[in-house]
Design an enzyme around this catalytic site. Structure first.
Site, PDB file in Angstrom:
ATOM      1  N   ASP A 484     141.291  27.501  35.209  1.00 21.97           N
ATOM      2  CA  ASP A 484     140.330  26.485  34.784  1.00 21.97           C
ATOM      3  C   ASP A 484     141.000  25.285  34.143  1.00 21.97           C
ATOM      4  OD1 ASP A 484     137.980  27.638  35.522  1.00 21.97           O
ATOM      5  OD2 ASP A 484     137.696  28.720  33.640  1.00 21.97           O
TER       6      ASP A 484
HETATM    7  C1  GLC Z   1     139.425  32.598  31.452  1.00 26.93           C
HETATM    8  C2  GLC Z   1     138.208  32.456  32.336  1.00 26.93           C
HETATM    9  C3  GLC Z   1     138.543  32.662  33.775  1.00 26.93           C
HETATM   10  C4  GLC Z   1     139.722  31.820  34.157  1.00 26.93           C
HETATM   11  C5  GLC Z   1     140.902  32.040  33.232  1.00 26.93           C
HETATM   12  C6  GLC Z   1     142.045  31.106  33.537  1.00 26.93           C
HETATM   13  O1  GLC Z   1     139.828  33.921  31.418  1.00 26.93           O
HETATM   14  O2  GLC Z   1     137.212  33.362  31.953  1.00 26.93           O
HETATM   15  O3  GLC Z   1     137.443  32.340  34.580  1.00 26.93           O
HETATM   16  O4  GLC Z   1     140.079  32.154  35.465  1.00 26.93           O
HETATM   17  O5  GLC Z   1     140.506  31.822  31.901  1.00 26.93           O
HETATM   18  O6  GLC Z   1     141.764  29.794  33.182  1.00 26.93           O
HETATM   19  C1  GLC Z   2     139.128  26.881  28.605  1.00 29.64           C
HETATM   20  C2  GLC Z   2     140.079  28.026  28.466  1.00 29.64           C
HETATM   21  C3  GLC Z   2     140.092  28.890  29.695  1.00 29.64           C
HETATM   22  C4  GLC Z   2     138.674  29.267  30.027  1.00 29.64           C
HETATM   23  C5  GLC Z   2     137.745  28.072  30.083  1.00 29.64           C
HETATM   24  C6  GLC Z   2     136.336  28.550  30.257  1.00 29.64           C
HETATM   25  O1  GLC Z   2     139.536  26.068  29.638  1.00 29.64           O
HETATM   26  O2  GLC Z   2     141.378  27.588  28.218  1.00 29.64           O
HETATM   27  O3  GLC Z   2     140.868  30.023  29.494  1.00 29.64           O
HETATM   28  O4  GLC Z   2     138.666  29.873  31.279  1.00 29.64           O
HETATM   29  O5  GLC Z   2     137.843  27.325  28.910  1.00 29.64           O
HETATM   30  O6  GLC Z   2     135.401  27.548  30.184  1.00 29.64           O
END
Ligand code: GLC
Ligand code: GLC
Length: 827
Positions: A484
């Site tokens: 993300d």
């Molecule tokens: C968090 C989110 C997941 C995402 C991950 C890497 O664990 O829940 O959806 O893939 O971060 O950003």
């Molecule tokens: C932020 C976090 C990531 C997560 C995301 C969810 O980007 O760093 O881990 O998946 O929020 O919205």
């Protein structure tokens, strides 16, 4: 350093000091009513939705940490203490907390008075039941004073901590016998209330927080407890609480047992009140109290809970040479998978319960971890998730658990989302053999008129990738892929813009995101997941469709070798400027973990020895004693073209943190490639039971995975590289639980459901002599024995099924069999 120990026989973690390096919590409840409870009884309860039906108050980000919970106070002739040490924090003569499967037991002792409190949420019950056993272990009689305490939340947790101008004037309670009812807004628009009950006569109560605690006191020194009395206060606005007060005398050796119930009740509109039109109709509440109002009934409820977990944990059981593996696989990892099923990413000590809904990719991946335990609920969940999908195969990134509708605020265009659905549905079929799910009519965008078969959903998922390729023929990265925080269409320079929802207006005419930026990760995931889709089509006799899909997979692999192989590993992406990301040509972020595992497991570039080279590069550049970092070198400045990933100081979260979720992909890949020792090394670097010994460094619970561990670059931002290296964060609600369950059980131990039967193909440390396992699979119990006389990592030399030799390593499924004995010799 350890702060407790595992009690495997009772399936408990026993915490020996209240001063854990971080609050170590547990979850109570599996259906509608949930509680979070720390080892000092901090935490809160909610009904179904942690934001909209918060029952008790909790203060995140408080000083000191973990304030607010269900507290019992004792005033023993001026010595004031709590059985769980906090919040008074009087030194106890002994303390112990046992977190078990859906229950927690906290024991404290001070001056010969022992208090043992057991907390649990019974099955099919909307309340937390608490049994307090007080024992005078001294040789003289003892008289002391006893209080319970819970602070009500005014239902909407977000509103409760922001809208004070209104909320300080709405709180309402009612008291009858030994029960305190919380009924804020019940008179007007709500049909629900909560209550706190005790099965004994009380000597008084308090329901107004300031009267009980005192405006300038804290949870650690409530005025009423200091004064040794209660004020019988009636909350009218401000902060309603529930506190029972009781004076108790115990003879030497005598015990007293009290049962408290914190319950939640919903009433039909026409039955809300008694005849006077204002007193709560307590019929339902009284029936709930009746259900657990004696120690015998309490014990029966606990026994039922134990039976529930016996059943869930009886499906897969392994006996390996490593106790730590056994306790992870047989107990804690499976338990965590069920908690993530129930809670998704909503409420933990790092997720406030008011943020995210259900993630499309998160929920699909979670299925992998619990489908064997509750296949029916997995099926239901799959249909819920698929119902939010869009007709072109795109997906809302999140949906709301209450409405089950796609969340329009977050929207879609996350490039990886559709693929996870193929993976979860195929895993469900492999587990259950229930092909009928493919015929199920499932809406698009929650619109029944747009319903088509689940197979259609998988088809549009697959082709959503194929139809959205970039200049090199790799999948477009869109707003983000699994990571993300790699936001290639964002280019954000304004504070407050969400990296997840904001895309730069310059991409508007292209459809909202760059048509240049491409994701190698999605390419690799496509080649990993695609064959399951082809397998489904073949099984259905759709040979032409299968061949067509296979062609796309083959093509993608070629594209990856032509445009994404960096010589020793796979690149991460092309950014919106067409520049390489995750290449040796880059200054920072030369290698990323995410694409590597799936590329290896798809045999991309097998002829060129990509697996070996990639695994070597991972070991050299990403591995540390605390796990594999996500990327290396860490980003030391903000790269506007990459987005959020470069906002974190090096070593944390997606910027070179140890993101345990994707460690599992490498564990799987190493096992797949036959490197059982390497796979096991990575497994044991992060598996909680293995981090127990270094709990002082790791900080979070040694019985569950966290999302992140500080990487080797942690501290680099302040010139103290190595600071916080190995420190866990974001424990409990993470896709890590499911993926590590897959990694250990399906790849290392190699017990992997397949379309046609149970595949058994271990990839273990060469030093192991073997192991045994039992697995319930499609109605039969498989007794599996693995022998490893030549001490190899991988390779099934022979398989004997019920006395007969069978070729290969898939035990063919035979309808109607109840027991299957499988003996495998590696070599
Ligand atoms: C968090 C989110 C997941 C995402 C991950 C890497 O664990 O829940 O959806 O893939 O971060 O950003
Ligand atoms: C932020 C976090 C990531 C997560 C995301 C969810 O980007 O760093 O881990 O998946 O929020 O919205």
């Amino acid at each position: 350093m350890k702060f407790g120990h595992f009690d495997d026989k009772n399936r408990e973690y026993v915490i020996e000091t209240p001063r854990t390096p971080y609050p170590w919590i547990n979850y109570l409840g599996t259906q509608g009513f949930f509680s979070l409870i720390s080892n000092t009884a901090g935490g809160y309860s909610f009904y179904k939705d942690a934001r909209l039906r918060r029952i008790t108050r909790y203060r995140y980000n408080n000083v000191p940490i973990d304030m607010g919970g269900r507290y019992f106070y004792i005033n023993d002739n001026g010595t004031i203490w709590n059985p769980g040490w906090s919040p008074v924090k009087t030194e106890l003569d002994s303390y112990e907390c046992r977190h078990g499967m859906g229950y927690t037991i906290i024991k404290g002792k001070k001056n010969d008075l022992k208090a043992e409190v057991t907390f649990f949420v019974p099955q099919d019950y909307d309340g937390e039941v608490q049994q307090v056993v007080l024992t005078n272990e001294g040789s003289a009689p003892k008289t002391f004073k006893f209080w319970s305490f819970a602070e009500w939340c005014l239902w909407d947790a977000q509103d409760d901590c922001t809208n004070f101008q209104r909320n300080f004037s709405t709180g309402r309670v009612e008291i009858k016998d030994s029960t305190i009812y919380h009924k804020t807004e019940y008179r007007d628009r709500r049909n629900h209330f909560a209550f706190y009950y005790v099965n004994d006569k009380i000597d008084g109560y308090d329901t107004d927080r300031d009267s009980f605690i005192g405006l300038y006191n804290g949870f650690h020194n409530p005025q009423a407890v200091l004064d040794g009395k209660c004020t019988n206060s009636l909350a009218d606005g401000w902060s309603p609480i529930a506190s029972h007060y009781k004076e108790i005398t115990l003879k030497a050796g005598e015990s007293k047992t009290l049962v408290f119930i914190l319950g939640y009740v919903e009433m039909p509109q026409d039955k809300k009140f008694e005849a006077d039109g204002k007193t709560i109709n307590k019929e339902k509440a009284l029936a709930m109290m009746e259900k657990y109002n004696t120690p015998e009934k309490f014990a029966a409820g606990m026994a039922e809970l134990r039976a529930y977990w016996d059943k869930l944990l009886g499906i897969l059981n392994v006996n390996t040479p490593e106790d730590k593996v056994n306790r992870m696989v047989n107990i804690w990892n499976q338990y965590q998978c069920m908690v993530t099923f129930n809670l998704s990413r909503s409420a933990s000590y790092f997720e406030s319960g008011i943020g995210r809904g259900m993630g499309f990719r998160d929920s699909n991946q979670d299925i992998l971890g619990f489908v064997h335990q509750i296949p029916d609920r997995a099926r239901e969940r799959l249909i819920d998730i698929a119902s939010t999908q869009l007709e072109d195969g795109g997906c809302y990134h999140q949906y709301q658990p209450l409405t089950k509708k796609g969340n329009a605020d977050i929207g879609g265009d996350f490039s990886d989302d559709p693929l996870w659905m193929i993976l979860s549905v195929s895993s469900y079929i492999k587990e259950t053999g229930d092909w009928s799910i493919l015929d199920e009519k499932v809406p698009y965008d929650n619109d029944e008129s747009k319903a088509k078969s689940m197979l259609d959903h998988l088809t549009v998922s697959f082709y959503h990738i194929v139809n959205n390729l970039g200049p090199h023929g790799l999948p477009l990265a869109m707003r983000a892929d699994w990571n993300d925080c790699i936001n290639l269409s964002c280019f954000s320079d304004t504070p407050g813009e969400s990296f997840q929802t904001y895309t730069n207006p310059k991409f508007k005419k292209e459809g909202g995101y760059s048509k240049i930026a491409e994701s190698v990760f999605v390419a690799a995931l496509f080649t990993y997941v695609g064959p399951a889709f082809v397998g489904i089509l073949n099984h259905l006799g759709k040979k032409k469709d299968a061949a067509k899909a296979q062609k796309e997979i083959d093509k993608m692999k070629k594209v990856m070798m032509a445009s994404a192989w960096d010589g020793n590993w796979f690149m991460r992406a092309y950014d919106a400027n067409g520049q390489k990301m995750g290449s040796k040509e880059c200054q920072e972020g030369q290698i990323f973990i995410e694409p590597q595992g799936f590329a290896i497991m798809s045999d991309v570039g097998k002829e060129e020895g990509t697996a070996k080279k990639t695994l070597a590069a991972i070991d050299e550049r990403l591995n540390t004693k605390h796990g594999l970092v996500l990327n290396n070198p860490a980003f030391s400045k903000y790269y506007i073209q990459y987005g959020e990933i470069s906002t974190y100081p090096g070593g944390y979260k997606e910027n070179a943190g140890i993101f345990t979720h994707n460690n599992a992909w490498i564990i799987c890949a190493a096992a797949y490639a036959g490197e059982g020792d390497q796979a096991f090394k990575y497994y044991s670097e992060i598996a909680p039971a293995y981090t127990e010994e270094t709990s002082d460094i790791h900080k979070t619970e040694p019985y569950v995975y966290g999302q992140m561990i500080g990487g080797k670059d942690a501290g680099s931002d302040v010139g103290q590289t190595g600071k916080n290296f190995g420190q866990g964060k974001n424990s409990w609600l993470t896709g890590t639980a499911a993926w590590n369950m897959v990694a250990i059980s399906q790849y290392i131990l190699g017990i992997q459901p397949d379309f046609d039967g149970l595949k058994v193909d271990p990839s273990i440390p060469a030093s192991w002599d073997g192991f045994t396992a039992t697995r319930l699979f499609r109605g039969a119990r498989y007794n599996i024995t693995i022998k490893n006389p030549s001490h190899v990592c991988k390779g099934v030399k022979s398989m004997i099924v019920d006395g007969q030799p069978v070729e290969g390593c898939v035990v063919p499924f035979v309808e109607g069999k109840k027991e299957v004995n499988v003996e495998i010799t590696l070599g």
